[in-house]
Design an enzyme around this catalytic site. Structure first.
Site, PDB file in Angstrom:
ATOM      1  N   ASP A   1       0.815  -1.230   0.000  1.00  0.00           N
ATOM      2  CA  ASP A   1       0.000   0.000   0.000  1.00  0.00           C
ATOM      3  C   ASP A   1       0.843   1.272   0.000  1.00  0.00           C
ATOM      4  O   ASP A   1       0.411   2.308   0.507  1.00  0.00           O
ATOM      5  CB  ASP A   1      -0.963   0.039   1.208  1.00  0.00           C
ATOM      6  CG  ASP A   1      -1.731  -1.256   1.367  1.00  0.00           C
ATOM      7  OD1 ASP A   1      -2.263  -1.722   0.350  1.00  0.00           O
ATOM      8  OD2 ASP A   1      -1.778  -1.802   2.483  1.00  0.00           O
TER       9      ASP A   1
ATOM     10  N   LYS B   1       2.106   2.190  -5.064  1.00  0.00           N
ATOM     11  CA  LYS B   1       2.797   1.738  -6.278  1.00  0.00           C
ATOM     12  C   LYS B   1       1.971   2.011  -7.532  1.00  0.00           C
ATOM     13  O   LYS B   1       2.508   2.413  -8.553  1.00  0.00           O
ATOM     14  CB  LYS B   1       3.111   0.233  -6.176  1.00  0.00           C
ATOM     15  CG  LYS B   1       4.071  -0.090  -5.050  1.00  0.00           C
ATOM     16  CD  LYS B   1       4.304  -1.571  -4.914  1.00  0.00           C
ATOM     17  CE  LYS B   1       3.117  -2.328  -4.359  1.00  0.00           C
ATOM     18  NZ  LYS B   1       2.780  -2.015  -2.968  1.00  0.00           N
TER      19      LYS B   1
ATOM     20  N   GLN C   1       2.153  -5.842  -3.197  1.00  0.00           N
ATOM     21  CA  GLN C   1       2.441  -5.964  -1.758  1.00  0.00           C
ATOM     22  C   GLN C   1       3.770  -5.239  -1.451  1.00  0.00           C
ATOM     23  O   GLN C   1       4.083  -4.284  -2.136  1.00  0.00           O
ATOM     24  CB  GLN C   1       2.476  -7.426  -1.288  1.00  0.00           C
ATOM     25  CG  GLN C   1       1.118  -8.123  -1.366  1.00  0.00           C
ATOM     26  CD  GLN C   1       0.862  -8.773  -2.706  1.00  0.00           C
ATOM     27  OE1 GLN C   1       1.721  -9.446  -3.236  1.00  0.00           O
ATOM     28  NE2 GLN C   1      -0.313  -8.571  -3.244  1.00  0.00           N
TER      29      GLN C   1
ATOM     30  N   GLY D   1      -4.162  -4.243  -4.589  1.00  0.00           N
ATOM     31  CA  GLY D   1      -5.189  -3.273  -4.960  1.00  0.00           C
ATOM     32  C   GLY D   1      -4.485  -1.998  -5.334  1.00  0.00           C
ATOM     33  O   GLY D   1      -4.176  -1.186  -4.483  1.00  0.00           O
ATOM     34  N   HIS D   2      -4.153  -1.869  -6.616  1.00  0.00           N
ATOM     35  CA  HIS D   2      -3.389  -0.700  -7.050  1.00  0.00           C
ATOM     36  C   HIS D   2      -4.347   0.410  -7.460  1.00  0.00           C
ATOM     37  O   HIS D   2      -5.145   0.241  -8.369  1.00  0.00           O
ATOM     38  CB  HIS D   2      -2.458  -1.076  -8.204  1.00  0.00           C
ATOM     39  CG  HIS D   2      -1.373  -2.004  -7.771  1.00  0.00           C
ATOM     40  ND1 HIS D   2      -0.456  -2.553  -8.625  1.00  0.00           N
ATOM     41  CD2 HIS D   2      -1.055  -2.476  -6.543  1.00  0.00           C
ATOM     42  CE1 HIS D   2       0.372  -3.326  -7.934  1.00  0.00           C
ATOM     43  NE2 HIS D   2       0.014  -3.295  -6.676  1.00  0.00           N
TER      44      HIS D   2
END
Ligand code: GTP
Length: 423
Positions: free
Chosen positions: A14, A17, A223, A41-42
């Protein structure tokens, strides 16, 4: 021949990225995911719209970029289909720009059930899984049981599926866990049909051909380094190598073909789920970080644990990855703090150390902090490094001196435009 640049997170994920890949993609011809799965979850934000990508690389919104899902990724066809449908709502046709490795492993509905059963069984010692079936899928990969994308084209795919599901049912019977597989399977097979329509490749050939043709490739990590299966805070880690070596094994790129390694870190620290976090704050300062930084998971909505920046952990991650350029995100979250702290060492039973110890549980390490004066100015409109508040420049200079790596990118907001680049 060009080299593959790698972008990855240096903390517990988080770090932002997605946004930075999105900012960098104009420089690249290919963006490739190399590990993890829909536990990522980008988040990308532009034209006042927020997009969250889970499996699809963050280059998908750039018209000329090719996006590769590498062999190291695990794919849930149901989530993948939803992502494709969400992109269609924005008239984004991925048929020519998205390629999936035939060697990527499939997440089956029973992998999700196994994840849930195992986590429920652990009770208080649960590791904080996202329950997406990632762990059981990687276990089947290393156990040489897994199904890969290439298998979906095989005439006996259903038989391969049933064989594996039978194994899973036997494991599930050991748990006190109710499930209804029949309600999940039609959706899975429908999503497999959608996956069949996507272009499949062997990422080894595709990526190596591209670098021979002098194309620029960016490997996009998911991650963070402290969640790496080997080097993270085991067992509270993810199931893949999130560090730079994962880009080699997850795409088929030789180590000497890796170029720049861009490491992303937040100006503070967060962590989702269980596991040690030496600089975690349980007071109102931690609350303020969470509120200012909107620290709630993009995939699970879970509140993130918040704390000060941890330099020994950051140095460890920089060394592991061979980081050549740093990006500090979310500097703006500290805008209203009059004091900012950084952990510079730990006090342990063996004395003071600035190396990350084997055990960083809170009863084993006490962080030693250095304090900085806050800048107490909004960075929202900042568009140039030179005009940043002096207190922030002092903070950045101190970090650079300590970590011996240049902070090239400074992110001061979620928008693409809120990114300062120091040439
Ligand atoms: P994982 O691979 O799942 O770890 O995701 P990630 O590293 O891409 O991070 P994610 O997108 O989940 O979380 C970052 C959040 O911070 C998103 O909501 C971004 O829009 C936001 N963000 C990114 N950079 C900045 C920044 O500089 N300032 C602020 N305020 N928000 C930012």
């Amino acid at each position: 021949m060009t080299k593959v640049d790698v972008l990855l997170g240096l903390q517990w994920g988080d770090e932002g990225k997605g946004k930075i890949v999105d900012v960098l993609t104009p420089k690249y011809d290919i963006i490739a995911r190399f590990q993890g799965g829909p536990n990522a979850g980008h988040t990308l934000e532009f034209n006042n719209i927020k997009h969250v990508l889970h499996t699809i690389p963050s280059g998908i919104f750039r018209p000329n970029a090719l996006n590769i899902i590498g062999n190291g990724v695990v794919i849930d066809p149901v989530i993948f289909r939803k992502e494709l449908n969400d992109l269609k709502k924005f008239d984004l046709d991925c048929s020519e720009t998205l390629l999936v490795s035939k060697k990527a492993h499939l997440i089956l509905p029973t992998h999700r059930l196994l994840d849930a059963a195992s986590e429920a069984d652990k009770g208080k010692t649960k590791i904080g899984s996202t329950l997406k079936g990632i762990g059981p899928t990687y276990m089947d990969k290393t156990g040489r049981n897994g199904l890969r994308v290439g298998d979906i084209f095989s005439a006996n795919f259903k038989e391969l599926y049933n064989n594996l599901v039978d194994k899973h049912k036997r494991i599930l019977s050991f748990y006190d866990f109710d499930y209804d597989l029949s309600s999940l399977e039609p959706d899975f097979f429908d999503a497999i049909e959608v996956l069949k329509q996507v272009k499949t490749i062997d990422s080894v050939h595709e990526v190596n051909k591209a670098i021979k043709e002098n194309k620029k490739v960016l490997a996009e990590g998911a991650q963070g380094s402290l969640l790496d299966i080997d080097f993270g805070t085991y067992p509270f880690v993810t199931s893949s190598n999130t560090t730079c070596a994962g880009a080699c094994t997850g795409l088929g790129v030789a180590p000497n073909r890796i170029g720049e390694v861009i490491g992303i870190f937040k100006a503070y620290c967060t962590r989702v789920g269980s596991g040690p976090f030496p600089t975690e704050l349980f007071d109102e300062t931690g609350e303020k970080l969470r509120a200012n930084g909107h620290e709630f998971g993009a995939t699970t909505g879970r509140p993130r644990r918040c704390g000060w920046l941890d330099l020994p952990a950051l140095k460890y991650a920089i060394q592991l990855n061979g980081v050549t350029q740093l990006c500090m995100t979310k500097a703006d979250v500290l805008d209203t703090f009059d004091e900012i702290k950084v952990c510079v060492a730990y006090d342990t039973e063996e004395g003071r150390t600035d190396l990350l110890p084997y055990d960083i549980n809170e009863d084993k390490v006490k962080p030693v902090y250095k304090s900085f004066k806050g800048w107490e100015t909004s960075l929202e409109e900042a568009d140039n490094y030179d005009t940043l508040p002096q207190e922030l420049k002092d903070y950045i200079s101190y970090l650079e001196k300590e970590i011996e790596c240049p902070i090239v990118y400074i992110s001061v907001g979620p928008n693409r435009k809120q990114t300062l680049i120091r040439e």
